[in-house]
Design a protein around this motif. Structure first.
Motif, PDB file in Angstrom:
ATOM      1  N   LEU A  33       0.799  -1.300  -0.100  1.00  0.00           N
ATOM      2  CA  LEU A  33      -0.111   0.062  -0.097  1.00  0.00           C
ATOM      3  C   LEU A  33       0.792   1.202  -0.085  1.00  0.00           C
ATOM      4  CD1 LEU A  33      -2.951  -1.130   2.377  1.00  0.00           C
ATOM      5  CD2 LEU A  33      -3.101  -0.654   0.035  1.00  0.00           C
ATOM      6  N   PHE A  37       5.307   6.848   6.256  1.00  0.00           N
ATOM      7  CA  PHE A  37       4.630   7.613   7.111  1.00  0.00           C
ATOM      8  C   PHE A  37       5.573   8.970   7.729  1.00  0.00           C
ATOM      9  CE2 PHE A  37       3.160   3.292   8.841  1.00  0.00           C
ATOM     10  CZ  PHE A  37       2.114   3.250   8.096  1.00  0.00           C
ATOM     11  N   LEU A  38       4.899   9.968   7.754  1.00  0.00           N
ATOM     12  CA  LEU A  38       5.553  11.275   8.341  1.00  0.00           C
ATOM     13  C   LEU A  38       5.222  11.507   9.732  1.00  0.00           C
ATOM     14  CD1 LEU A  38       4.787  13.711   5.286  1.00  0.00           C
ATOM     15  CD2 LEU A  38       6.816  12.860   6.073  1.00  0.00           C
ATOM     16  N   GLU A  61      -8.745  14.347   2.597  1.00  0.00           N
ATOM     17  CA  GLU A  61      -7.219  13.658   2.827  1.00  0.00           C
ATOM     18  C   GLU A  61      -7.193  12.534   2.274  1.00  0.00           C
ATOM     19  OE1 GLU A  61      -5.415  13.528   6.576  1.00  0.00           O
ATOM     20  OE2 GLU A  61      -3.476  12.696   5.812  1.00  0.00           O
ATOM     21  N   PRO A  64      -4.700   9.004   5.014  1.00  0.00           N
ATOM     22  CA  PRO A  64      -4.215   9.507   6.102  1.00  0.00           C
ATOM     23  C   PRO A  64      -3.481   8.609   7.154  1.00  0.00           C
ATOM     24  CG  PRO A  64      -6.806   8.683   6.465  1.00  0.00           C
ATOM     25  CD  PRO A  64      -6.310   8.511   5.187  1.00  0.00           C
ATOM     26  N   GLY A  65      -3.483   7.436   7.023  1.00  0.00           N
ATOM     27  CA  GLY A  65      -2.565   6.404   7.745  1.00  0.00           C
ATOM     28  C   GLY A  65      -2.738   6.595   9.186  1.00  0.00           C
ATOM     29  N   GLU A  85      -9.354   6.334   3.577  1.00  0.00           N
ATOM     30  CA  GLU A  85      -8.059   5.419   3.954  1.00  0.00           C
ATOM     31  C   GLU A  85      -8.437   4.001   3.514  1.00  0.00           C
ATOM     32  OE1 GLU A  85      -4.736   5.520   5.236  1.00  0.00           O
ATOM     33  OE2 GLU A  85      -5.016   3.334   4.340  1.00  0.00           O
ATOM     34  N   LEU A 142       0.736  11.031  -0.973  1.00  0.00           N
ATOM     35  CA  LEU A 142       0.005   9.945  -1.627  1.00  0.00           C
ATOM     36  C   LEU A 142       0.880   8.562  -1.553  1.00  0.00           C
ATOM     37  CD1 LEU A 142      -1.320  11.599  -4.992  1.00  0.00           C
ATOM     38  CD2 LEU A 142      -2.377  11.242  -3.143  1.00  0.00           C
TER      39      LEU A 142
HETATM   40  N1  SAM Z   1      -0.869  10.301   5.458  1.00  0.00           N
HETATM   41  C1  SAM Z   1       0.142   9.495   6.122  1.00  0.00           C
HETATM   42  C2  SAM Z   1       1.444   9.971   6.519  1.00  0.00           C
HETATM   43  O1  SAM Z   1       1.692  11.004   5.773  1.00  0.00           O
HETATM   44  O2  SAM Z   1       2.339   9.456   7.366  1.00  0.00           O
HETATM   45  C3  SAM Z   1       0.242   7.962   5.141  1.00  0.00           C
HETATM   46  C4  SAM Z   1       0.954   8.221   4.002  1.00  0.00           C
HETATM   47  S1  SAM Z   1       1.359   6.611   3.168  1.00  0.00           S
HETATM   48  C5  SAM Z   1       2.599   7.234   2.208  1.00  0.00           C
HETATM   49  C6  SAM Z   1      -0.068   6.429   2.207  1.00  0.00           C
HETATM   50  C7  SAM Z   1      -1.480   6.108   3.051  1.00  0.00           C
HETATM   51  O3  SAM Z   1      -2.175   5.924   1.572  1.00  0.00           O
HETATM   52  C8  SAM Z   1      -1.266   4.727   3.550  1.00  0.00           C
HETATM   53  O4  SAM Z   1      -2.058   5.049   4.899  1.00  0.00           O
HETATM   54  C9  SAM Z   1      -2.266   3.711   2.811  1.00  0.00           C
HETATM   55  O5  SAM Z   1      -2.699   2.725   3.420  1.00  0.00           O
HETATM   56  C10 SAM Z   1      -3.065   4.473   2.204  1.00  0.00           C
HETATM   57  N2  SAM Z   1      -3.455   4.291   0.764  1.00  0.00           N
HETATM   58  C11 SAM Z   1      -2.950   3.490  -0.059  1.00  0.00           C
HETATM   59  N3  SAM Z   1      -3.537   3.139  -1.029  1.00  0.00           N
HETATM   60  C12 SAM Z   1      -4.774   3.916  -0.841  1.00  0.00           C
HETATM   61  C13 SAM Z   1      -6.150   3.936  -1.946  1.00  0.00           C
HETATM   62  N4  SAM Z   1      -6.125   3.438  -2.885  1.00  0.00           N
HETATM   63  N5  SAM Z   1      -6.971   4.745  -1.188  1.00  0.00           N
HETATM   64  C14 SAM Z   1      -6.875   5.230   0.047  1.00  0.00           C
HETATM   65  N6  SAM Z   1      -5.915   5.190   0.829  1.00  0.00           N
HETATM   66  C15 SAM Z   1      -4.848   4.377   0.129  1.00  0.00           C
END
Ligand code: SAM
Length: 345
Positions: A33, A37-38, A61, A64-65, A85, A142
């Motif tokens: 996926l 994370f930040l 958003e 959001p993770g 999410e 993203l």
């Molecule tokens: N926003 C968080 C941060 O900045 O720490 C997490 C960013 S991480 C790069 C990408 C997030 O997008 C993850 O939580 C993942 O589970 C979610 N994700 C991946 N594919 C997705 C999709 N198709 N639709 C919605 N969320 C998705």
């Protein structure tokens, strides 16, 4: 002098840190996926500032993770934050955030590629396309795996004023792996100029904001990440259907190092290729020896207009795909070949 009566911005109450939440819920990053994370809230605040003022804003958003960016959006004064999410493991942590910001955070467990953003917000926030953008923003760190299909889908939505753009010229503040960010913002003749540059820039003002070093993420990705801001243009620079623009741009970039006529040729069946290529380039007044990367958006506008004119004369042209012709040739060559016939028997 009377004291300013400005209401203070909303601040989240003390909460476990994002890092603590990750530990608490055992949120190991899933490579599938694209989870990076930040955890540094100064950095997530900086990303959110690129969107402009979020006071009383509606925000969607993406992904959001564990909620770092989510906290910054809430602290920036958003009135209504809808998060989408895909991974259920994050939902309990997000619910905790939602309780800390009553009435401000809506959680959708779903896939942003299929989620109906056009139904996510009240119609009353809409602004006419020709006016100022609505107070609605899309923000997201993203997932790499969906960033390119997602931005292409949203660009098509911009062209058709669908999806998140039923509300008007909704602005986007998004992260991309640096190479993709560079392509999105690349100017004519630059090394990174590509299909994505033209598709994004004919529809939006696209600005690269800053680069986040890979080491800022947990786990650390192999590449740095660029923050890019998009504002849809009132008037697209090419006024033809998105699919037609996409087809011409894609074909022209087919041979990025060759003269542009080589890509234009691929728009036409072999039988009329030479004549129609010449006609299209002449009508567009584009020098056939320019490289695809040297073509400006006005060049592309002229090319797409010329192609649209040819398609109006012969609508079957639009459905032509040189790959089908190549495939058909390949099959007929195979069946004609005595060696293959022998092998088959
Ligand atoms: N926003 C968080 C941060 O900045 O720490 C997490 C960013 S991480 C790069 C990408 C997030 O997008 C993850 O939580 C993942 O589970 C979610 N994700 C991946 N594919 C997705 C999709 N198709 N639709 C919605 N969320 C998705």
């Amino acid at each position: 002098m009377a004291a300013s009566r400005k209401l203070p911005l909303f601040r989240l109450p003390p909460l476990p840190t994002v890092g603590e939440l990750i530990k608490l819920y055992n949120l190991r990053a899933e490579k599938q996926l694209s989870q990076n994370f930040l955890l540094d809230l100064k950095l997530t605040d900086k990303i959110v500032r690129q969107a402009g003022s979020l006071r009383d804003a509606y925000v969607c958003e993406v992904g959001p993770g564990p909620g770092g960016l989510t906290r910054s959006i809430l602290n920036a004064g958003a009135a209504d934050l809808l998060v989408v999410e895909k991974d259920t493991r994050f939902i309990p942590g997000l619910k905790l955030l939602s309780e800390a910001a009553p009435g401000k955070l809506r959680i959708v467990h779903g896939d942003i590629l299929t989620y109906r953003t056009d139904r996510g917000f009240p119609q009353s926030i809409s602004k006419p396309w020709e006016g100022d953008p609505p107070n609605l923003h899309i923000i997201g760190n993203l997932p790499f795996s969906v960033s390119t299909p997602l931005i292409i889908k949203w660009l098509e939505n911009i062209a058709n004023r669908t999806g998140p753009f039923v509300y008007g010229r909704t602005r986007l503040t998004l992260t991309f792996q640096e190479e993709v960010a560079e392509r999105l913002t690349a100017s004519t003749s630059s090394r990174q100029r590509s299909r994505l540059s033209v598709m994004a820039q004919y529809l939006c003002t696209v600005r690269s904001r800053f680069t986040i070093p890979g080491r800022a993420f947990v786990p650390k990705p192999k590449v740095d990440v660029g923050v890019v801001h998009f504002t849809p243009l009132v008037q697209p620079q090419i006024e033809q259907p998105f699919k037609m623009v996409e087809k011409v741009v894609k074909n022209v970039f087919q041979f990025r190092r060759k003269h542009c006529y080589r890509g234009v040729e691929m728009l036409f069946p072999e039988a009329c290729r030479v004549d129609l290529t010449q006609e299209m380039l002449q009508r567009a007044d584009v020098d056939p020896t320019l490289r695809p990367t040297e073509l400006t958006i006005p060049h592309f506008r002229a090319l797409v207009d010329a192609y649209a004119h040819l398609c109006a004369t012969d609508p079957s042209l639009f459905h032509y795909d040189f790959r089908d012709e190549l495939r058909a040739k390949h099959v007929s060559r195979k069946t004609d070949s005595p060696a293959d016939t022998f092998m088959d028997t």
